[in-house]
Design a protein around this motif. Structure first.
Motif, PDB file in Angstrom:
ATOM      1  N   PHE A 134      35.001  46.242  37.994  1.00 58.24           N
ATOM      2  CA  PHE A 134      35.872  45.594  37.021  1.00 58.24           C
ATOM      3  C   PHE A 134      37.119  45.059  37.499  1.00 58.24           C
ATOM      4  N   ASP A 135      37.710  45.991  38.103  1.00 57.13           N
ATOM      5  CA  ASP A 135      39.394  45.265  38.338  1.00 57.13           C
ATOM      6  C   ASP A 135      39.557  44.176  40.001  1.00 57.13           C
ATOM      7  N   LYS A 136      38.342  44.284  40.741  1.00 53.11           N
ATOM      8  CA  LYS A 136      39.089  43.734  41.753  1.00 53.11           C
ATOM      9  C   LYS A 136      37.834  41.850  41.852  1.00 53.11           C
ATOM     10  N   CYS A 137      37.274  42.362  40.816  1.00 47.55           N
ATOM     11  CA  CYS A 137      36.295  41.238  40.525  1.00 47.55           C
ATOM     12  C   CYS A 137      37.486  40.626  39.111  1.00 47.55           C
ATOM     13  N   ALA A 138      37.923  41.036  38.245  1.00 52.72           N
ATOM     14  CA  ALA A 138      38.889  40.720  37.867  1.00 52.72           C
ATOM     15  C   ALA A 138      40.654  39.703  38.183  1.00 52.72           C
ATOM     16  N   LYS A 139      39.981  40.724  38.923  1.00 56.44           N
ATOM     17  CA  LYS A 139      41.671  39.569  40.136  1.00 56.44           C
ATOM     18  C   LYS A 139      41.252  38.568  40.958  1.00 56.44           C
ATOM     19  N   VAL A 140      40.383  38.527  41.331  1.00 58.79           N
ATOM     20  CA  VAL A 140      39.763  37.383  41.902  1.00 58.79           C
ATOM     21  C   VAL A 140      39.990  36.123  40.518  1.00 58.79           C
ATOM     22  N   MET A 141      39.987  36.507  39.390  1.00 63.93           N
ATOM     23  CA  MET A 141      39.489  35.665  38.531  1.00 63.93           C
ATOM     24  C   MET A 141      41.451  34.805  38.064  1.00 63.93           C
ATOM     25  N   GLY A 142      41.732  36.011  38.451  1.00 66.32           N
ATOM     26  CA  GLY A 142      43.062  35.975  37.964  1.00 66.32           C
ATOM     27  C   GLY A 142      43.068  35.996  36.429  1.00 66.32           C
ATOM     28  N   LEU A 143      42.889  37.705  35.985  1.00 63.78           N
ATOM     29  CA  LEU A 143      43.366  37.831  34.950  1.00 63.78           C
ATOM     30  C   LEU A 143      44.441  39.421  34.593  1.00 63.78           C
ATOM     31  N   GLY A 144      44.444  39.864  36.329  1.00 61.92           N
ATOM     32  CA  GLY A 144      45.870  41.133  36.131  1.00 61.92           C
ATOM     33  C   GLY A 144      44.431  41.830  36.515  1.00 61.92           C
ATOM     34  N   TYR A 145      45.399  43.507  36.341  1.00 62.89           N
ATOM     35  CA  TYR A 145      45.061  44.356  36.281  1.00 62.89           C
ATOM     36  C   TYR A 145      45.407  45.933  35.444  1.00 62.89           C
ATOM     37  N   PRO A 146      44.746  46.477  34.843  1.00 66.31           N
ATOM     38  CA  PRO A 146      43.728  46.555  35.211  1.00 66.31           C
ATOM     39  C   PRO A 146      42.768  45.651  34.270  1.00 66.31           C
ATOM     40  N   HIS A 163      30.265  27.630  43.813  1.00 64.61           N
ATOM     41  CA  HIS A 163      31.313  26.759  42.028  1.00 64.61           C
ATOM     42  C   HIS A 163      32.229  26.271  41.788  1.00 64.61           C
ATOM     43  N   LEU A 164      33.555  26.897  43.078  1.00 67.17           N
ATOM     44  CA  LEU A 164      34.798  26.552  43.086  1.00 67.17           C
ATOM     45  C   LEU A 164      34.787  25.105  43.784  1.00 67.17           C
ATOM     46  N   LYS A 165      33.780  24.632  44.254  1.00 68.23           N
ATOM     47  CA  LYS A 165      33.568  23.367  45.614  1.00 68.23           C
ATOM     48  C   LYS A 165      33.593  22.686  44.629  1.00 68.23           C
ATOM     49  N   ASP A 166      32.653  22.739  43.663  1.00 67.39           N
ATOM     50  CA  ASP A 166      32.599  21.253  43.161  1.00 67.39           C
ATOM     51  C   ASP A 166      33.642  20.919  41.739  1.00 67.39           C
ATOM     52  N   ASP A 167      33.456  22.524  41.431  1.00 66.24           N
ATOM     53  CA  ASP A 167      35.146  22.293  39.856  1.00 66.24           C
ATOM     54  C   ASP A 167      36.041  23.262  40.089  1.00 66.24           C
ATOM     55  N   PRO A 168      37.119  22.437  40.587  1.00 65.28           N
ATOM     56  CA  PRO A 168      38.130  23.286  40.629  1.00 65.28           C
ATOM     57  C   PRO A 168      38.401  24.693  39.294  1.00 65.28           C
ATOM     58  N   ILE A 205      36.435  28.559  36.695  1.00 69.46           N
ATOM     59  CA  ILE A 205      36.708  29.682  36.572  1.00 69.46           C
ATOM     60  C   ILE A 205      36.642  30.254  35.364  1.00 69.46           C
ATOM     61  N   GLU A 206      38.268  28.845  34.708  1.00 71.63           N
ATOM     62  CA  GLU A 206      37.756  28.849  34.075  1.00 71.63           C
ATOM     63  C   GLU A 206      37.211  28.373  32.285  1.00 71.63           C
ATOM     64  N   LYS A 207      36.607  27.587  32.829  1.00 67.24           N
ATOM     65  CA  LYS A 207      35.660  26.805  31.977  1.00 67.24           C
ATOM     66  C   LYS A 207      34.487  28.249  31.389  1.00 67.24           C
ATOM     67  N   ASN A 208      34.404  28.785  33.038  1.00 68.00           N
ATOM     68  CA  ASN A 208      33.176  29.781  32.501  1.00 68.00           C
ATOM     69  C   ASN A 208      33.803  31.241  32.545  1.00 68.00           C
ATOM     70  N   LYS A 209      35.043  31.594  31.805  1.00 62.95           N
ATOM     71  CA  LYS A 209      34.654  33.097  32.237  1.00 62.95           C
ATOM     72  C   LYS A 209      34.565  33.800  31.694  1.00 62.95           C
ATOM     73  N   ARG A 210      34.548  33.196  29.884  1.00 65.61           N
ATOM     74  CA  ARG A 210      33.768  34.320  29.244  1.00 65.61           C
ATOM     75  C   ARG A 210      32.216  34.854  29.837  1.00 65.61           C
TER      76      ARG A 210
END
Ligand code: KG4
Length: 339
Positions: A171-183, A228-233, A236-241
Motif C-alpha cells: 500500500f505504502d509503496k504504490c501510494a508513494k509512486v502516485m504521490g499520495l504521501g506517507y503512510p 499509461h503515463l506515456k499517453d497521458d501525463p 494518475i490524477e484522473k484515475n487515482k480512485r
C-alpha cells in the motif's frame, strides 16, 4: 490480589504506555510522531529522539489516567523486538530504570505476539469478545504479513508469511509512486471507497502453501502507471480512485485466498485480523463477508488497537506475569525476532 501491568511500546514511531489491571485496560496513551511525514517514511534516528522526548510524559500520563500510583504496579512489560533498534533501546532502557527503582520485575514482549493478543484486551470487566483457542490470526502491518495459528496465549505458530514485501508496504509503496504521501494505506483506503475495484487488473502471486508475496503486485502496478503515463501525463490524477480501488481489491484478494486455504486445511473457523492494515475498511468487509459465506467466527479489532499501542504490550505482559515469565535486567532489544 490485583495484578497491575504497565506496558511500554516504542518499536517504531509511536511512543505508547498503558496500564492494565487484571486484564482490564485502565489507560492507553499514544504519542505519534508527525516528524516523519516530510520524509515519506520513518527516519530511525528521528524516531529514537522523539521517543526520548515523549517517553516520560507518556508514561506519566498513562499512570495518571489509570488513576493509580506507580507503587501499585506489579511489573513493567516492554517491547523487546522486532522493530527499529534505536527506538527499542529507548523503551528497553526506560523500563530497566523504572523496574529497578520500583523493585518490580520486567517482562519482555514480542511485538508480533502483542498484536495478536490485542484481541484479549478488555475495556470493561465484563467484555467477553475474546477469540477461543485455537484460532487463526492474519497479522498485517507495514513490516509483516503472516498467518498465525494461535494455540494459546504463549503458543503461536507462523504457518505462512510474506517472502518479500508486507501488505502495508505494498500500500505504502504504490501510494508513494502516485504521490499520495506517507503512510499510504489510509489514503489508498479513502480513495478506494470512491473508485471501481474492477477498473484495473494487477498480477497476483502463484506460490505454494500459505506464504505471501507482494513484490509482483508492486511491479505490475508500476508498469501499469508507466504504460499509461506515456499517453497521458495526467493519468494518475484522473484515475487515482480506480487505481486505489483496484490495488486494494487485489491486496485483499491475495490475503483472503491464503487465509481461506489455511482455515479449510486446518478445520479452523475462528479467524482474527490484527496489525495496522486491519484498519482497512475493505479488508474488514471481506472478513464479515467470509463470516457469512464460510461460517467463520471473525474477530476484528477496534481501530485504536490496530496500530502500535501499549495496551497490547500490557495484556501480553499480564499473561506472561501469570506464567511467571520475567526477563533479566541485562535483556537487550532485538531488531529482528520471530514468534
Ligand atoms: O502495524 P502498523 O501500525 O506498523 C507496523 O508496521 O508496525 O502498520 C502500519 C501499516 C502502514 O503500512 C499503513 O499504510 C497501513 O498499516 N495502514 C493501512 C490502513 N491504515 C494503516 N493500510 C490499508 N488501509 C488502511 N486503512
Amino acid at each position: 490480589m490485583s495484578i497491575t501491568i504497565l506496558g511500554i511500546e516504542s518499536s517504531c514511531d509511536d511512543t505508547s504506555s498503558s496500564v492494565i489491571r487484571d486484564g482490564v485496560m485502565l489507560s492507553n496513551v499514544i504519542a505519534s510522531q508527525a516528524v516523519h511525514e516530510a520524509y515519506g517514511g520513518v527516519v530511525p534516528e528521528l524516531a529514537s529522539r522523539a521517543h526520548q522526548q515523549n517517553i516520560i510524559p507518556v508514561v506519566a500520563e498513562a499512570i495518571k489516567r489509570a488513576g493509580i500510583d506507580k507503587s501499585e504496579l506489579s511489573a513493567v512489560a516492554f517491547t523487546r523486538g522486532p522493530g527499529l533498534m534505536g527506538s527499542l533501546l529507548v523503551g528497553t532502557s526506560f523500563t530497566k530504570g523504572l523496574a529497578a527503582s520500583l523493585d518490580i520485575p520486567m517482562i519482555e514482549v514480542n511485538h508480533l505476539q502483542a498484536h495478536v493478543l490485542a484481541h484479549f484486551i478488555k475495556e470493561t470487566p465484563d467484555d467477553d469478545h475474546a477469540p477461543s483457542f485455537p484460532f487463526l490470526c492474519l497479522l498485517v502491518s507495514g513490516g509483516n504479513s503472516q498467518i498465525i495459528k494461535v494455540n494459546a496465549y504463549n503458543d503461536m505458530e507462523v504457518i505462512g508469511q510474506t517472502i518479500d514485501d508486507a501488505a502495508g508496504e505494498a500500500f505504502d509503496k504504490c501510494a508513494k509512486v502516485m504521490g499520495l504521501g506517507y503512510p499510504g494505506g489510509p489514503v489508498v483506503n479513502r480513495l478506494a471507497n470512491e473508485g471501481n475495484p474492477n477498473a484495473f487488473t494487477f498480477s497476483k502471486p502463484h506460490i505454494p502453501g500459505y506464504d505471501y508475496s507482494f513484490s509482483g503486485l508492486k511491479t505490475s502496478f508500476l508498469y501499469t502507471l508507466r504504460d499509461h503515463l506515456k499517453d497521458d501525463p495526467d493519468f494518475i490524477e484522473k484515475n487515482k480512485r480506480d487505481l486505489c480501488a483496484s490495488l486494494q481489491a487485489t491486496v485483499i484478494d491475495i490475503l483472503m485466498s491464503k487465509l481461506r486455504k489455511a482455515a479449510k486445511d486446518l478445520h479452523i473457523k475462528e479467524v482474527a485480523v490484527a496489525g495496522g492494515v486491519s484498519a482497512n475498511s475493505g479488508l474488514r468487509e471481506a472478513f464479515l463477508d467470509h463470516a457469512k459465506r464460510y461460517g467463520w467466527k471473525v474477530h476484528i479489532p477496534k481501530f485504536s488497537f490496530t496500530t502500535d499501542n501499549a495496551a497490547m504490550v500490557a495484556i501480553t505482559g499480564y499473561y506472561k506475569y501469570m506464567d511467571k515469565e520475567f526477563c533479566p535486567m541485562d535483556a537487550a532489544p532485538f531488531s529482528r525476532v520471530v514468534l
